[in-house]
Write a protein that holds these residues in place. Structure first.
Motif, PDB file in Angstrom:
ATOM      1  N   ILE A  10       0.973  -1.234  -0.014  1.00 22.61           N
ATOM      2  CA  ILE A  10      -0.091  -0.015  -0.054  1.00 22.61           C
ATOM      3  C   ILE A  10       1.065   1.424  -0.124  1.00 22.61           C
ATOM      4  CG2 ILE A  10      -1.515   1.548   1.392  1.00 22.61           C
ATOM      5  CD1 ILE A  10      -2.939  -1.229   2.239  1.00 22.61           C
ATOM      6  N   TRP A  11       1.857   1.241   0.780  1.00 23.09           N
ATOM      7  CA  TRP A  11       2.851   2.560   0.666  1.00 23.09           C
ATOM      8  C   TRP A  11       3.609   2.435  -0.507  1.00 23.09           C
ATOM      9  CZ3 TRP A  11       2.395   6.465   3.698  1.00 23.09           C
ATOM     10  CH2 TRP A  11       2.047   6.721   4.725  1.00 23.09           C
ATOM     11  N   ARG A  12       3.972   1.398  -1.017  1.00 23.95           N
ATOM     12  CA  ARG A  12       5.092   1.601  -2.053  1.00 23.95           C
ATOM     13  C   ARG A  12       4.191   1.600  -3.493  1.00 23.95           C
ATOM     14  NH1 ARG A  12       7.567  -2.659  -0.524  1.00 23.95           N
ATOM     15  NH2 ARG A  12       5.995  -4.121  -1.605  1.00 23.95           N
ATOM     16  N   ASN A  13       2.936   1.310  -3.498  1.00 20.50           N
ATOM     17  CA  ASN A  13       2.248   1.320  -4.695  1.00 20.50           C
ATOM     18  C   ASN A  13       1.036   1.985  -4.835  1.00 20.50           C
ATOM     19  OD1 ASN A  13       4.252  -0.357  -6.407  1.00 20.50           O
ATOM     20  ND2 ASN A  13       3.491  -2.158  -4.941  1.00 20.50           N
ATOM     21  N   PHE A  14       0.732   2.464  -3.735  1.00 25.65           N
ATOM     22  CA  PHE A  14      -0.402   3.489  -3.877  1.00 25.65           C
ATOM     23  C   PHE A  14      -0.312   4.877  -3.066  1.00 25.65           C
ATOM     24  CE2 PHE A  14      -4.838   4.472  -2.110  1.00 25.65           C
ATOM     25  CZ  PHE A  14      -5.599   4.416  -3.428  1.00 25.65           C
ATOM     26  N   LEU A  15       0.017   4.697  -1.682  1.00 23.62           N
ATOM     27  CA  LEU A  15       0.082   6.012  -1.092  1.00 23.62           C
ATOM     28  C   LEU A  15       1.084   7.005  -1.566  1.00 23.62           C
ATOM     29  CD1 LEU A  15      -0.557   4.801   2.625  1.00 23.62           C
ATOM     30  CD2 LEU A  15      -1.927   6.282   1.151  1.00 23.62           C
ATOM     31  N   ARG A  16       2.066   6.084  -2.214  1.00 26.51           N
ATOM     32  CA  ARG A  16       3.365   7.073  -2.578  1.00 26.51           C
ATOM     33  C   ARG A  16       2.874   8.230  -3.757  1.00 26.51           C
ATOM     34  NH1 ARG A  16       7.768   3.568  -5.955  1.00 26.51           N
ATOM     35  NH2 ARG A  16       8.458   5.485  -7.174  1.00 26.51           N
ATOM     36  N   PHE A  17       1.995   7.948  -4.383  1.00 25.69           N
ATOM     37  CA  PHE A  17       1.328   8.676  -5.289  1.00 25.69           C
ATOM     38  C   PHE A  17       0.067   9.315  -5.134  1.00 25.69           C
ATOM     39  CE2 PHE A  17       3.274   4.467  -7.186  1.00 25.69           C
ATOM     40  CZ  PHE A  17       4.254   5.120  -7.697  1.00 25.69           C
ATOM     41  N   ARG A  18      -0.209   9.371  -3.739  1.00 20.53           N
ATOM     42  CA  ARG A  18      -1.225  10.191  -3.374  1.00 20.53           C
ATOM     43  C   ARG A  18      -0.734  10.918  -1.733  1.00 20.53           C
ATOM     44  NH1 ARG A  18      -2.458   6.047  -5.879  1.00 20.53           N
ATOM     45  NH2 ARG A  18      -4.394   5.941  -7.449  1.00 20.53           N
ATOM     46  N   PRO A  19      -0.002  11.992  -1.994  1.00 18.63           N
ATOM     47  CA  PRO A  19       0.837  12.555  -0.975  1.00 18.63           C
ATOM     48  C   PRO A  19      -0.150  13.181   0.014  1.00 18.63           C
ATOM     49  CG  PRO A  19       1.119  13.827  -3.087  1.00 18.63           C
ATOM     50  CD  PRO A  19       0.405  12.756  -3.479  1.00 18.63           C
ATOM     51  N   ASP A  20      -1.452  13.523  -0.163  1.00 18.17           N
ATOM     52  CA  ASP A  20      -2.469  13.996   0.719  1.00 18.17           C
ATOM     53  C   ASP A  20      -3.147  13.045   1.611  1.00 18.17           C
ATOM     54  OD1 ASP A  20      -2.015  16.583  -0.153  1.00 18.17           O
ATOM     55  OD2 ASP A  20      -3.619  16.764  -1.522  1.00 18.17           O
ATOM     56  N   LEU A  21      -3.499  11.947   1.234  1.00 10.06           N
ATOM     57  CA  LEU A  21      -3.673  10.913   1.626  1.00 10.06           C
ATOM     58  C   LEU A  21      -2.465  10.076   2.604  1.00 10.06           C
ATOM     59  CD1 LEU A  21      -5.970   8.830   2.566  1.00 10.06           C
ATOM     60  CD2 LEU A  21      -5.577   7.564   0.582  1.00 10.06           C
ATOM     61  N   ALA A  22      -1.300  10.102   1.922  1.00  6.82           N
ATOM     62  CA  ALA A  22      -0.360   9.535   2.706  1.00  6.82           C
ATOM     63  C   ALA A  22      -0.042  10.404   3.888  1.00  6.82           C
ATOM     64  CB  ALA A  22       1.012   9.513   1.979  1.00  6.82           C
ATOM     65  N   SER A  23      -0.169  11.423   3.814  1.00  4.34           N
ATOM     66  CA  SER A  23       0.197  12.409   4.946  1.00  4.34           C
ATOM     67  C   SER A  23      -1.035  12.442   5.969  1.00  4.34           C
ATOM     68  CB  SER A  23       0.043  14.025   4.462  1.00  4.34           C
ATOM     69  OG  SER A  23       0.360  15.035   5.582  1.00  4.34           O
ATOM     70  N   ALA A  24      -2.026  12.230   5.819  1.00  5.92           N
ATOM     71  CA  ALA A  24      -3.190  11.950   6.781  1.00  5.92           C
ATOM     72  C   ALA A  24      -3.123  10.443   7.349  1.00  5.92           C
ATOM     73  CB  ALA A  24      -4.581  11.924   5.848  1.00  5.92           C
ATOM     74  N   VAL A  25      -2.701   9.482   6.618  1.00 10.76           N
ATOM     75  CA  VAL A  25      -2.422   8.341   7.294  1.00 10.76           C
ATOM     76  C   VAL A  25      -1.138   8.332   8.138  1.00 10.76           C
ATOM     77  CG1 VAL A  25      -1.679   5.787   6.712  1.00 10.76           C
ATOM     78  CG2 VAL A  25      -3.434   6.987   5.318  1.00 10.76           C
ATOM     79  N   ARG A  26      -0.278   9.254   7.660  1.00  6.41           N
ATOM     80  CA  ARG A  26       1.036   9.213   8.556  1.00  6.41           C
ATOM     81  C   ARG A  26       0.808   9.820  10.202  1.00  6.41           C
ATOM     82  NH1 ARG A  26       3.697  10.582   3.811  1.00  6.41           N
ATOM     83  NH2 ARG A  26       5.168   8.981   3.385  1.00  6.41           N
ATOM     84  N   GLN A  27      -0.311  10.988   9.703  1.00  7.29           N
ATOM     85  CA  GLN A  27      -0.741  11.622  11.147  1.00  7.29           C
ATOM     86  C   GLN A  27      -1.235  10.611  12.224  1.00  7.29           C
ATOM     87  OE1 GLN A  27      -3.211  14.762  10.050  1.00  7.29           O
ATOM     88  NE2 GLN A  27      -1.326  16.033   9.078  1.00  7.29           N
ATOM     89  N   MET A  28      -2.007   9.569  11.676  1.00  5.17           N
ATOM     90  CA  MET A  28      -2.596   8.560  12.358  1.00  5.17           C
ATOM     91  C   MET A  28      -1.417   7.709  13.041  1.00  5.17           C
ATOM     92  SD  MET A  28      -5.798   8.683  11.902  1.00  5.17           S
ATOM     93  CE  MET A  28      -6.827  10.106  10.970  1.00  5.17           C
ATOM     94  N   GLY A  29      -0.356   7.606  12.562  1.00  5.23           N
ATOM     95  CA  GLY A  29       0.917   6.859  12.966  1.00  5.23           C
ATOM     96  C   GLY A  29       1.450   7.567  14.032  1.00  5.23           C
ATOM     97  N   GLY A  30       1.412   8.967  14.245  1.00  3.10           N
ATOM     98  CA  GLY A  30       2.062   9.507  15.132  1.00  3.10           C
ATOM     99  C   GLY A  30       3.419  10.081  14.408  1.00  3.10           C
ATOM    100  N   SER A  31       4.170  10.691  15.431  1.00  2.00           N
ATOM    101  CA  SER A  31       5.525  11.159  14.859  1.00  2.00           C
ATOM    102  C   SER A  31       6.615  10.173  15.319  1.00  2.00           C
ATOM    103  CB  SER A  31       5.869  12.546  15.368  1.00  2.00           C
ATOM    104  OG  SER A  31       5.813  12.457  16.803  1.00  2.00           O
ATOM    105  N   GLY A  32       7.656  10.292  14.491  1.00  2.00           N
ATOM    106  CA  GLY A  32       8.831   9.284  14.700  1.00  2.00           C
ATOM    107  C   GLY A  32       9.263   8.579  13.558  1.00  2.00           C
ATOM    108  N   ALA A  33      10.357   7.930  13.821  1.00  2.00           N
ATOM    109  CA  ALA A  33      10.841   7.050  12.638  1.00  2.00           C
ATOM    110  C   ALA A  33      10.152   5.975  12.495  1.00  2.00           C
ATOM    111  CB  ALA A  33      12.468   6.768  13.137  1.00  2.00           C
TER     112      ALA A  33
END
Length: 159
Positions: free
Chosen positions: A67-90
Motif C-alpha cells: 500500500i505504501w509502495r504502490n498506492f500512498l506514494r502516489f497520493r501525498p495528501d492521503l499519505a500525509s493523513a495516514v502518517r498523522q494517524m501513525g504519530g510522529s517518529g521514525a
C-alpha cells in the motif's frame, strides 16, 4: 470471548479515523467495523496460529508495505493523513504499528479498500458488505466465508 465494545469501537475509533481521512460515510463505517469483527473478533492483535497478519484488521505486512509502495506514494495528501494517524517518529509507516496503534491500523485497512475497484455496497446491506470484504480484503484464497460472516456485518451495522 471478551473483546472491545462494538458500539464504542465504531463510534470512538472507526468513525473519527475515517472522518479525519475524508473517507467516511455509513457504508465505510460499517465495512471497517465488520471487517475487524471478521478478521480478529476485536480480540486478536496478531494472527492466531502463527500467521503474519497484524492488528484488529489482520493486515499482512506485505500488504501494508505494498500500500505504501504502490498506492500512498502516489497520493501525498492521503499519505500525509495516514502518517498523522501513525504519530510522529521514525516508526511511522512500519507494519508493526498495526498492532499497537488502532487509528493507524484502521486508516490502513480503509486505504486497502480504497484501492479496490468495486463500489461500496449500501450501508445496510450486510450480505453485500460481507461479500465485498471477501472479494477485496480477504481475497479468493483467504479463509473468510462471506455467507458465514454476514451476521458479523449485520452486528456492525446495528452498532
Amino acid at each position: 470471548m471478551p473483546g472491545l465494545d462494538l458500539g464504542q469501537f465504531k463510534a470512538l475509533l472507526v468513525c473519527p479515523v475515517l472522518g479525519q481521512l475524508g473517507l467516511g460515510g455509513n457504508a465505510a463505517f460499517n465495512l471497517l467495523t465488520g471487517t475487524a469483527l471478521v478478521e480478529s473478533g476485536l480480540v486478536w492483535l496478531r494472527q492466531n496460529g502463527g500467521g503474519p497478519a497484524l492488528g484488529l484488521w489482520q493486515m499482512e505486512p506485505a500488504t501494508h508495505d505494498d500500500i505504501w509502495r504502490n498506492f500512498l506514494r502516489f497520493r501525498p495528501d492521503l499519505a500525509s493523513a495516514v502518517r498523522q494517524m501513525g504519530g510522529s517518529g521514525a516508526g511511522v509507516g512500519r507494519a508493526d504499528l498495526l498492532v499497537g496503534n488502532l487509528a493507524y491500523a484502521c486508516a490502513m485497512a480503509r486505504v486497502a479498500y480504497v484501492r479496490a475497484p468495486g463500489k461500496l455496497p449500501m450501508a445496510t446491506d450486510s450480505a453485500g458488505l460481507s461479500a465485498y470484504h471477501k472479494q477485496f480484503y480477504n481475497t479468493a484464497l483467504g479463509a473468510a466465508d462471506a455467507q458465514r460472516n454476514e451476521p458479523l456485518f449485520a452486528r456492525a451495522i446495528a452498532a
